[in-house]
Design an enzyme around this catalytic site. Structure first.
Site, PDB file in Angstrom:
ATOM      1  N   HIS A   1       0.836  -1.202   0.000  1.00  0.00           N
ATOM      2  CA  HIS A   1       0.000   0.000   0.000  1.00  0.00           C
ATOM      3  C   HIS A   1       0.867   1.247   0.000  1.00  0.00           C
ATOM      4  CE1 HIS A   1      -2.326  -3.188   2.114  1.00  0.00           C
ATOM      5  NE2 HIS A   1      -3.193  -2.845   1.192  1.00  0.00           N
TER       6      HIS A   1
ATOM      7  N   GLY B   1      25.210   9.852 -43.060  1.00  0.00           N
ATOM      8  CA  GLY B   1      26.526  10.226 -43.555  1.00  0.00           C
ATOM      9  C   GLY B   1      27.567   9.134 -43.552  1.00  0.00           C
TER      10      GLY B   1
ATOM     11  N   ASP C   1      20.878   9.891 -54.813  1.00  0.00           N
ATOM     12  CA  ASP C   1      20.900   8.908 -53.729  1.00  0.00           C
ATOM     13  C   ASP C   1      22.256   8.202 -53.707  1.00  0.00           C
ATOM     14  OD1 ASP C   1      19.506   7.110 -51.711  1.00  0.00           O
ATOM     15  OD2 ASP C   1      20.231   5.670 -53.199  1.00  0.00           O
TER      16      ASP C   1
END
Length: 578
Positions: free
Chosen positions: A220, A401, A557
């Site tokens: 509790h 990169g 690309d």
């Protein structure tokens, strides 16, 4: 106040009970009370009914343990609050009226629970119901418990299971109570927490500084017996088990080498499944190092404390009969689907298959094509090494990169291999070797894609199948494999924008006369170069560049540029051989 995904503080308990009952066909709600029942109460006729309960916030306790072979009903209070006697009495009478031969109350040792369940029990006895109570008090935290005694924690779930199995088998109320009191002597629990919890609408139950943990706390949010720095999982588990079994403590669990136990690793609410598995391994290892036989393990949230980030360990000493009762089936939704195989003493490692390494050269022998393939590979490698910075620069515009670096890694791996190995005369064998090298040394998605290409192509250029048509089929198969598993297509701004036009052009080798084959190869190179250049104007729809705003991606690309450069290196080398 901590954030909670509820509708309101006032209705969260009732809505949670409703959610649990609606989700399980085996459960029903008692009208006007926070009481959950088995929906098949008729099956209780002549058997002992089992009732447990307590404050809410400990889910799946206690409603999740209702079902054949476990509880008949559970009564819920508010969050961390004992349920009212009127609802407990209503639950007892419902079980009695369903034909139960008696009702056993399984109660955790908290003053409110003892009082309210006790009052309801006395009221039920006055109405002629056979009622008895088992109080669970298995907390091992305090060396010298106060007059209130030890708290009832997750060991309660074991009592639900064993008493439920006995009731299902038709044992009498007295028999069940007697056996449970015996079993309780061999159960101990200890908790540790890395964070407090907060009752809906309230502040956290206690303050725990960053980097600190609390040992021996209740369910509790009551503070524990000791604070310390957070240690490794192995150290924390060892500390817990040492404390639980320390003979100097009045609340210890006597545990010696050769004893057999069931272990419960209980998530107090907010530990990740990954942490739970680490703790579970630590607990099993720690117990086995003491010569304790771990018979069964339960790992998961069984008696939580809302969103407390912590774990409790419960140990129950078992004999074959206890284990038999533990293993019996139950329909209770929160009871795990456990294996009945012993945990300790089981060989849990399966041998891995013997992998056929693709770089073994004992099967490779030189052939007429070996020298030219050697030259082609050297040219590809030197080309990639030259283009390292160019490819990195292109990749920085749309990726992380490192495109040049990954291609350089592959090139260096191939160069090293060429120094120590024979280039096999069979092109398919060479492509398989290269597939293994790029998979291992190149890494990333590029390594996987090239390895896919080479693996799929290898089967089309085997011994005796080395003509132009076979190579065209090989390049086509490799390209299709890339498309199938990579999920990209021409036009998505990837290496396929260079490779696919070249592969289509190479299919003309299937019909071209020998004298016209070089023209097809040169045309394929130009198609690849044009395809790579055209990626400047394409919007990336696959790969890392697809997450970058289109207007920022204005260069070709890098993957397509690399493919075009490699094809040019191959064809230029072949032209020199003519």
């Amino acid at each position: 106040m901590e954030k909670k995904l509820i509708n309101s503080v006032d209705c969260c308990v009732d809505e949670a009970l409703c959610g649990l009952v609606r989700a399980s066909g085996g459960l029903a709600l008692l009208k006007g009370h926070r009481v959950m029942l088995r929906s098949d109460l008729d099956s209780l006729k002549g058997k002992v009914g089992l009732l447990s309960g307590g404050g809410s916030g400990h889910e799946p306790a206690h409603g999740g343990y209702i079902g054949a072979g476990m509880l008949s009903a559970a009564v819920a209070g508010g969050v961390f609050a004992s349920p009212p006697p009127a609802s407990i009495l209503a639950a007892i009478l419902t079980l009695h009226q369903a034909g139960a031969s008696g009702v056993l109350l399984i109660v955790k040792n908290y003053t409110g629970d003892r009082l309210n369940f006790g009052l309801a029990a006395e009221q039920a006895r006055n109405q002629g119901v056979a009622v008895d109570m088992v109080i669970v008090a298995e907390d091992c935290a305090f060396d010298q418990p106060s007059k209130a005694g030890r708290r009832g924690l997750c060991g309660t779930v074991f009592i639900h299971k064993l008493a439920g199995a006995l009731a299902e088998e038709g044992c009498s109320l007295d028999q069940i109570v007697s056996k449970m009191k015996e079993v309780l002597k061999g159960i101990g629990t200890l908790g540790v927490s890395l964070s407090p919890c907060s009752v809906p609408g309230c502040r956290p139950s206690f303050d725990l500084p960053p980097g600190a943990m609390e040992l021996g706390l209740g369910i509790h949010g009551e503070p524990g017996i000791k604070r310390s720095k957070v240690a490794s999982a192995d150290e924390v588990v060892k500390t817990m088990i040492d404390h639980m079994t320390n003979p100097d403590s009045q609340s210890h669990l006597p545990l010696k080498s050769g004893d057999s136990v069931v272990l419960c690793v209980n998530n107090l609410g907010a530990l990740s499944c990954l942490e739970m598995a680490v703790v579970t391994r630590a607990a099993i290892t720690c117990l086995e190092s003491r010569g304790v036989v771990v018979a069964r393990v339960m790992s998961g949230p069984f008696m939580t404390s809302l969103e407390m980030a912590g774990v409790s360990l419960t140990l129950m000493k078992v004999n074959p009969e206890t284990l038999r009762l533990f293993d019996t089936k139950t329909s209770a939704p929160a009871w795990p689907n456990l294996s009945t195989a012993a945990v300790s003493g089981r060989n849990y490692i399966t041998e891995a298959p013997v992998m056929i390494t693709r770089t073994q050269d004992d099967k490779h022998s030189k052939g007429p094509l070996s020298p030219v393939m050697h030259k082609v590979l050297n040219k590809i490698c030197s080309t990639l090494l030259e283009k390292q910075e160019e490819l990195n620069s292109l990749d920085r515009a749309s990726g992380d990169g490192d495109c040049g670096n990954t291609h350089t890694q592959a090139a260096r791996a191939v160069e090293e291999w060429l120094q120590d190995h024979v280039v096999p005369g069979c092109p398919g064998q060479l492509l398989s070797v290269l597939a293994g090298l790029v998979e291992e040394k190149m890494g990333g998605s590029s390594g996987a894609l090239y390895s896919l290409f080479l693996t799929a192509a290898a089967g089309h250029v085997t011994e005796g199948k080395t003509n132009g048509a076979a190579w065209a089929a090989a390049v086509h198969a490799g390209t299709q494999a890339m498309r199938r598993y990579g999920g990209a297509d021409p036009g998505d701004r990837t290496m396929l924008d260079a490779l696919c036009p070249a592969a289509d052009e190479l299919m003309r080798l299937t019909t071209a006369p020998p004298a016209g084959q070089m023209a097809v190869l040169h045309a394929a190179v130009e198609k690849a170069a044009a395809g790579a250049e055209a990626t400047r104007d394409l919007t990336a729809r696959a790969g890392r560049a697809s997450y970058i705003a289109a207007e920022r991606v204005t260069l070709p690309d890098p993957g397509a540029v690399a493919v075009a450069a490699m094809l040019r290196a191959v064809v230029e080398t072949l032209a020199e051989q003519k």
